[in-house]
Scaffold this motif. Structure first.
Motif, short mmCIF file in Angstrom:
data_model
loop_
_atom_site.label_atom_id
_atom_site.label_comp_id
_atom_site.label_asym_id
_atom_site.label_seq_id
_atom_site.Cartn_x
_atom_site.Cartn_y
_atom_site.Cartn_z
N GLY A 71 0.82 -1.20 0.00
CA GLY A 71 0.00 0.00 0.00
C GLY A 71 0.86 1.25 0.00
O GLY A 71 2.08 1.19 -0.15
N GLY A 72 0.18 2.38 0.17
CA GLY A 72 0.86 3.66 0.12
C GLY A 72 1.80 3.88 1.29
O GLY A 72 2.91 4.39 1.12
N SER A 73 1.36 3.50 2.47
CA SER A 73 2.20 3.73 3.66
C SER A 73 3.52 2.97 3.53
O SER A 73 4.58 3.51 3.87
CB SER A 73 1.47 3.28 4.93
OG SER A 73 0.28 4.02 5.09
N ASP A 76 5.78 4.77 1.08
CA ASP A 76 6.37 5.96 1.71
C ASP A 76 7.50 5.58 2.65
O ASP A 76 8.59 6.18 2.63
CB ASP A 76 5.29 6.73 2.51
CG ASP A 76 4.38 7.56 1.60
OD1 ASP A 76 4.70 7.74 0.41
OD2 ASP A 76 3.34 8.05 2.11
N HIS A 101 1.45 13.50 4.60
CA HIS A 101 0.69 12.43 5.25
C HIS A 101 1.56 11.85 6.37
O HIS A 101 2.78 11.89 6.30
CB HIS A 101 0.39 11.37 4.20
CG HIS A 101 -0.55 10.30 4.64
ND1 HIS A 101 -0.12 9.18 5.31
CD2 HIS A 101 -1.90 10.17 4.52
CE1 HIS A 101 -1.16 8.40 5.56
NE2 HIS A 101 -2.25 8.99 5.09
N MET A 148 4.92 15.87 -1.14
CA MET A 148 3.75 15.19 -1.70
C MET A 148 3.26 15.88 -2.97
O MET A 148 3.38 17.10 -3.11
CB MET A 148 2.63 15.08 -0.66
CG MET A 148 1.94 16.37 -0.32
SD MET A 148 1.04 16.32 1.27
CE MET A 148 0.18 14.77 1.21
N ASN A 152 -3.83 15.36 0.73
CA ASN A 152 -5.03 14.56 0.93
C ASN A 152 -6.14 15.31 1.66
O ASN A 152 -7.30 14.94 1.56
CB ASN A 152 -4.69 13.26 1.68
CG ASN A 152 -3.80 13.49 2.87
OD1 ASN A 152 -2.72 14.06 2.76
ND2 ASN A 152 -4.25 13.07 4.03
N ASP A 177 5.03 11.58 -2.64
CA ASP A 177 3.87 10.79 -2.28
C ASP A 177 2.76 11.26 -3.22
O ASP A 177 2.18 12.33 -3.03
CB ASP A 177 3.52 11.05 -0.80
CG ASP A 177 2.20 10.40 -0.39
OD1 ASP A 177 1.40 10.05 -1.27
OD2 ASP A 177 1.99 10.26 0.82
N ILE A 179 -0.04 9.62 -3.90
CA ILE A 179 -1.17 8.71 -3.67
C ILE A 179 -2.51 9.35 -4.01
O ILE A 179 -3.41 8.69 -4.52
CB ILE A 179 -1.09 8.16 -2.24
CG1 ILE A 179 0.13 7.24 -2.15
CG2 ILE A 179 -2.37 7.43 -1.83
CD1 ILE A 179 0.59 6.90 -0.76
N GLN A 180 -2.64 10.65 -3.77
CA GLN A 180 -3.90 11.32 -4.13
C GLN A 180 -3.90 11.77 -5.60
O GLN A 180 -4.95 12.10 -6.14
CB GLN A 180 -4.13 12.54 -3.23
CG GLN A 180 -4.44 12.21 -1.79
CD GLN A 180 -5.80 11.57 -1.59
OE1 GLN A 180 -6.73 11.77 -2.38
NE2 GLN A 180 -5.95 10.79 -0.53
N SER A 200 -1.07 4.12 -4.38
CA SER A 200 -1.91 3.20 -3.64
C SER A 200 -3.18 2.92 -4.43
O SER A 200 -3.81 3.85 -4.93
CB SER A 200 -2.26 3.81 -2.28
OG SER A 200 -3.09 2.92 -1.57
N HIS A 202 -6.20 1.67 -3.50
CA HIS A 202 -7.56 1.87 -2.97
C HIS A 202 -8.04 3.31 -3.04
O HIS A 202 -9.20 3.60 -2.72
CB HIS A 202 -7.69 1.29 -1.55
CG HIS A 202 -7.09 2.11 -0.46
ND1 HIS A 202 -7.84 2.93 0.35
CD2 HIS A 202 -5.82 2.24 -0.03
CE1 HIS A 202 -7.04 3.51 1.25
NE2 HIS A 202 -5.81 3.10 1.03
N LYS A 203 -7.18 4.23 -3.48
CA LYS A 203 -7.62 5.60 -3.69
C LYS A 203 -8.10 5.81 -5.13
O LYS A 203 -8.53 6.89 -5.49
CB LYS A 203 -6.48 6.59 -3.37
CG LYS A 203 -5.85 6.44 -1.98
CD LYS A 203 -6.74 6.93 -0.88
CE LYS A 203 -6.21 6.67 0.52
NZ LYS A 203 -5.15 7.57 0.96
C1 LIG Z 1 -4.09 7.26 1.73
C2 LIG Z 1 -2.78 7.94 1.71
C3 LIG Z 1 -1.61 7.31 2.16
C4 LIG Z 1 -1.65 5.92 2.74
O1 LIG Z 1 -1.91 4.95 1.77
P1 LIG Z 1 -2.40 3.49 2.25
O2 LIG Z 1 -2.49 2.70 0.98
O3 LIG Z 1 -3.73 3.69 2.91
O4 LIG Z 1 -1.36 2.97 3.17
C5 LIG Z 1 -0.43 8.01 2.11
N1 LIG Z 1 -0.37 9.26 1.61
C6 LIG Z 1 -1.46 9.90 1.15
C7 LIG Z 1 -1.33 11.27 0.60
C8 LIG Z 1 -2.70 9.28 1.20
O5 LIG Z 1 -3.78 9.92 0.77
#
Ligand SMILES: *Cc1c(COP(=O)(O)O)cnc(C)c1O
Length: 392
Positions: A71-73, A76, A101, A148, A152, A177, A179-180, A200, A202-203
């Motif tokens: 996942g994203g965490s 990172d 984040h 980032m 988020n 990062d 992810i968004q 990630s 799931h976003k």
């Molecule tokens: C959701 C999110 C994360 C974490 O990602 P996960 O897949 O939930 O671990 C990290 N950074 C940002 C900016 C996020 O929105």
């Protein structure tokens, strides 16, 4: 009838049907381990390679530069710790921002306990960093910049290309990062001079628990999980094939109609913002008015307690957030809202509504209608608001 309006797509998204359909066979018939040499193993390997290529294509990377994570965490954590420990002979200084984040912030705080020095850049009232402050913060011992792509909570988009140029000029690695941003903004890692990028699934309508780190060829980084030779010997463990397949499909879908999709989201977003601002007084829009994610609405209502607002919205079938999902439940106002200069009282009245592919104009209108009622009711219980109203 009780409504069910989901406006927390920045926290997570539903898995799209097309995505789930592609995943299902990999739980049952196509269960082979991609490291195995027989037929169903080889078939899994082919599927894995295909998904990796889809993820790579989405950001202009090469397939071999994509490393799947949980996942994203994890992406990172790996980027920051992996580069820090692999480059500590060169230096121990890392630059990041105050609005990252927690996946980044808490990792940096961990490194500070282990001999690293971290500079946390300020942001302006829109949540954007100052490139001059960044340049002035780069020192002889700086090894990494992590900023980032898009925030988020407030949706602000950073000047990633300019940061990439500064990093390159100063011979410092640059991680973002994203992810968004992935699935919503067009990204080309080479054009942007990005060395590492977190994603990630799931976003962006993929499954939870799967993500990826882009690591540009040549970046000096430690392996993250030691064990088997998966992910080019850098992240051991049998690959989560069904989720990886889902991630690949989701990211492919996201970029298939990105222009149309964004136009639709921006229209909904601006309708929501404009209606809230015109129908409710004492509202502040958080984040940059233009340089913001197409799906992000973040506002603060003065004289309101955000938690009470969320509960009232929930009672009429609306799911929103006070900031990031990870901080709700704590009573401290968000570090992001405090970093853009909001005082505690105002930051407490925050509401983030993040739109998604399944939201409609009717839903937006219903939300505004309900907000008008709820905000008015909550404010009538606030002595401070009654006083301000009396003076006006
Ligand atoms: C959701 C999110 C994360 C974490 O990602 P996960 O897949 O939930 O671990 C990290 N950074 C940002 C900016 C996020 O929105």
């Amino acid at each position: 009838m009780v409504k069910n309006i989901y406006l927390d797509n920045a926290a997570t998204t539903p898995v799209k049907k097309e995505v789930l359909e592609e995943m299902i066979p990999y739980f049952t018939e196509r269960y082979g381990n991609p490291s195995s040499i027989y037929k169903i193993g080889r078939e899994s390997k082919i599927a894995l390679d295909g998904a990796r290529e889809k993820v790579a294509n989405a950001i202009g990377a090469a397939s071999k530069e994509i490393y799947f994570t949980s996942g994203g965490s994890e992406a990172d954590n790996w980027a920051i710790k992996g580069v820090a420990f692999a480059n500590k002979e060169k230096g121990n200084h890392i630059i990041t921002t105050k609005i990252e984040h927690h996946g980044i912030l808490h990792t940096c705080q961990y490194l500070e306990k282990h001999g690293f020095e971290v500079t946390y850049l300020d942001v302006d009232k829109y949540g954007i960093i100052d490139l001059e402050q960044l340049e002035n913060s780069i020192k002889e011992n700086t090894i990494l910049i992590s900023v980032m792509f898009a925030n988020n909570e407030i949706g602000s988009i950073q000047p990633i290309k300019e940061i990439g140029q500064l990093a390159k000029k100063n011979n410092v690695y640059f991680h973002t990062d994203a992810i968004q941003a992935v699935g919503k903004l067009k990204i080309d890692v080479n054009d942007l001079n990005v060395d590492m990028l977190s994603m990630s699934a799931h976003k962006l309508y993929g499954p939870k628990g799967i993500g990826a780190l882009y690591i540009k060829k040549g970046v000096k980084i430690h392996s993250h999980i030691h064990g088997g030779v998966q992910e080019k010997n850098r992240r051991a463990g049998t690959e989560n094939i069904p989720s990886i397949i889902g991630f690949g499909k989701a990211v492919e879908l996201a970029y298939e109609n990105i222009d149309e999709n964004n136009q639709r989201l921006i229209k909904l977003r601006d309708r929501l913002i404009n209606e809230i601002k015109s129908k409710i007084s004492h509202v502040i829009l958080n984040g940059h008015p233009e340089k913001r994610l197409p799906n992000n609405v973040s506002v603060c209502f003065e004289f309101i307690e955000g938690e009470a607002l969320l509960l009232s919205l929930d009672m009429v079938g609306i799911a929103g957030s006070s900031g990031s999902a990870c901080t709700s439940g704590s009573l401290d106002p968000s570090h992001v809202l405090l970093s853009i200069g909001l005082i505690h009282e105002i930051a407490h009245g925050s509401l983030r509504l993040s739109l998604g592919d399944f939201n409609t104009e009717e839903e937006v209108d219903y939300v505004v209608e309900q907000l008008v009622i709820i905000v008015d009711r909550l404010r009538r219980m606030s002595p401070l608001y009654e006083k301000v109203k009396g003076e006006a």
